[in-house]
Design an enzyme around this catalytic site. Sequence first.
Site, PDB file in Angstrom:
ATOM      1  N   GLU A 178      37.562  48.379  15.071  1.00 26.52           N
ATOM      2  CA  GLU A 178      38.479  48.312  16.210  1.00 26.52           C
ATOM      3  C   GLU A 178      37.974  47.319  17.260  1.00 26.52           C
ATOM      4  O   GLU A 178      36.815  46.888  17.224  1.00 26.52           O
ATOM      5  CB  GLU A 178      38.651  49.689  16.836  1.00 26.52           C
ATOM      6  CG  GLU A 178      37.367  50.278  17.388  1.00 26.52           C
ATOM      7  CD  GLU A 178      37.601  51.339  18.445  1.00 26.52           C
ATOM      8  OE1 GLU A 178      38.043  50.964  19.542  1.00 26.52           O
ATOM      9  OE2 GLU A 178      37.325  52.533  18.177  1.00 26.52           O
ATOM     10  N   SER A 221      45.930  62.422  22.110  1.00 24.53           N
ATOM     11  CA  SER A 221      45.795  61.048  21.635  1.00 24.53           C
ATOM     12  C   SER A 221      46.722  60.778  20.449  1.00 24.53           C
ATOM     13  O   SER A 221      46.884  61.603  19.541  1.00 24.53           O
ATOM     14  CB  SER A 221      44.348  60.789  21.203  1.00 24.53           C
ATOM     15  OG  SER A 221      44.242  59.558  20.523  1.00 24.53           O
ATOM     16  N   LYS A 258      35.445  62.452  20.357  1.00 23.36           N
ATOM     17  CA  LYS A 258      34.615  62.276  21.554  1.00 23.36           C
ATOM     18  C   LYS A 258      34.454  63.617  22.253  1.00 23.36           C
ATOM     19  O   LYS A 258      35.414  64.368  22.413  1.00 23.36           O
ATOM     20  CB  LYS A 258      35.253  61.236  22.481  1.00 23.36           C
ATOM     21  CG  LYS A 258      35.329  59.850  21.846  1.00 23.36           C
ATOM     22  CD  LYS A 258      35.858  58.811  22.821  1.00 23.36           C
ATOM     23  CE  LYS A 258      35.899  57.431  22.183  1.00 23.36           C
ATOM     24  NZ  LYS A 258      37.100  57.207  21.371  1.00 23.36           N
TER      25      LYS A 258
END
Length: 306
Positions: free
Chosen positions: A25, A141, A160
């Site tokens: 990414e 998300s 996370k």
Amino acid sequence: MNKYLDIAPEVAEALAAGKPVVALESTIISHGMPYPQNVETALKVEQIIRDAGAVPATIAIIGGRLKAGLSKEEIDYLGRTGAGIPKASRRDLPVLVAQGKDGACTVTTTMMIADMAGIRVFATGGIGGVHRGAQETFDISADLEELANTSVMVVCAGAKSILDLGLTLEYLETHGVTVIGYGTSELPAFYTRKSGFGVDYELDTPEQLAKAFHVKRELGLRGGLLVTNPIPEEYSMDKEVIDKAIAEAVEDAKKDGIHGKATTPYLLAKIKDLTGGDSLDSNIQLVFNNARLGAAAAVELSKLEK
């Protein structure tokens, strides 16, 4: 091939020859750490993947083009421009491409563009998930939705730890996403190896990971495979220290009115300050670790798919 997609020559040649390719990414470059450390880290990750026998494909949007594989100059541009390049999730792609703009790819858009290019393995730091307090804010998300729908193996260090890990696992279960622990039965929590939550299955070799993903594709099941790879012991942070820093950062975010896609960069920056930079060092090491495993899994997958 999608007319908005540019596959770098090295990546295109590898894909055509059935060689292993690993997607990376670009949000971690533009939004994850300061310049020039961001560029140095990105280039080191690419080198780790090459050393393991695979081809790296860092993914970004530059000038409205979906790029699968970047030059050193393009990586430097993303790192130097930093947060001036917007984070691009699924909802942002049509407008950024239509207007010829740049975008730093999140887990979601990296999966999308990797899938368009035919890249089946993606190594990253950590995925997004259900944010704390989501029962009131609905802050979930888009990474989770992408994992449910897009056929890419994602190698990460868990969700996370700024997130609600329990709700994140519930959401993934509802959407049929298998959560694998690499060499562990416990979900790693990004900076730390422990979370108190279990994974669906423990697998212990790159061959096992590749076979599970290969069989999923042969069964015609949509969606990805989430491989959670614990941060190496020597770089793992003390759970109490990181939990205290996260709790403080979350409170600060509420006070400052931070929400939506600004949340993760804000919290990570706060945690870095609160831990004296230790969290950034851990972040870099877990990305290196995931790149090694992603490359090893891609090598094994390429053998199965020949």
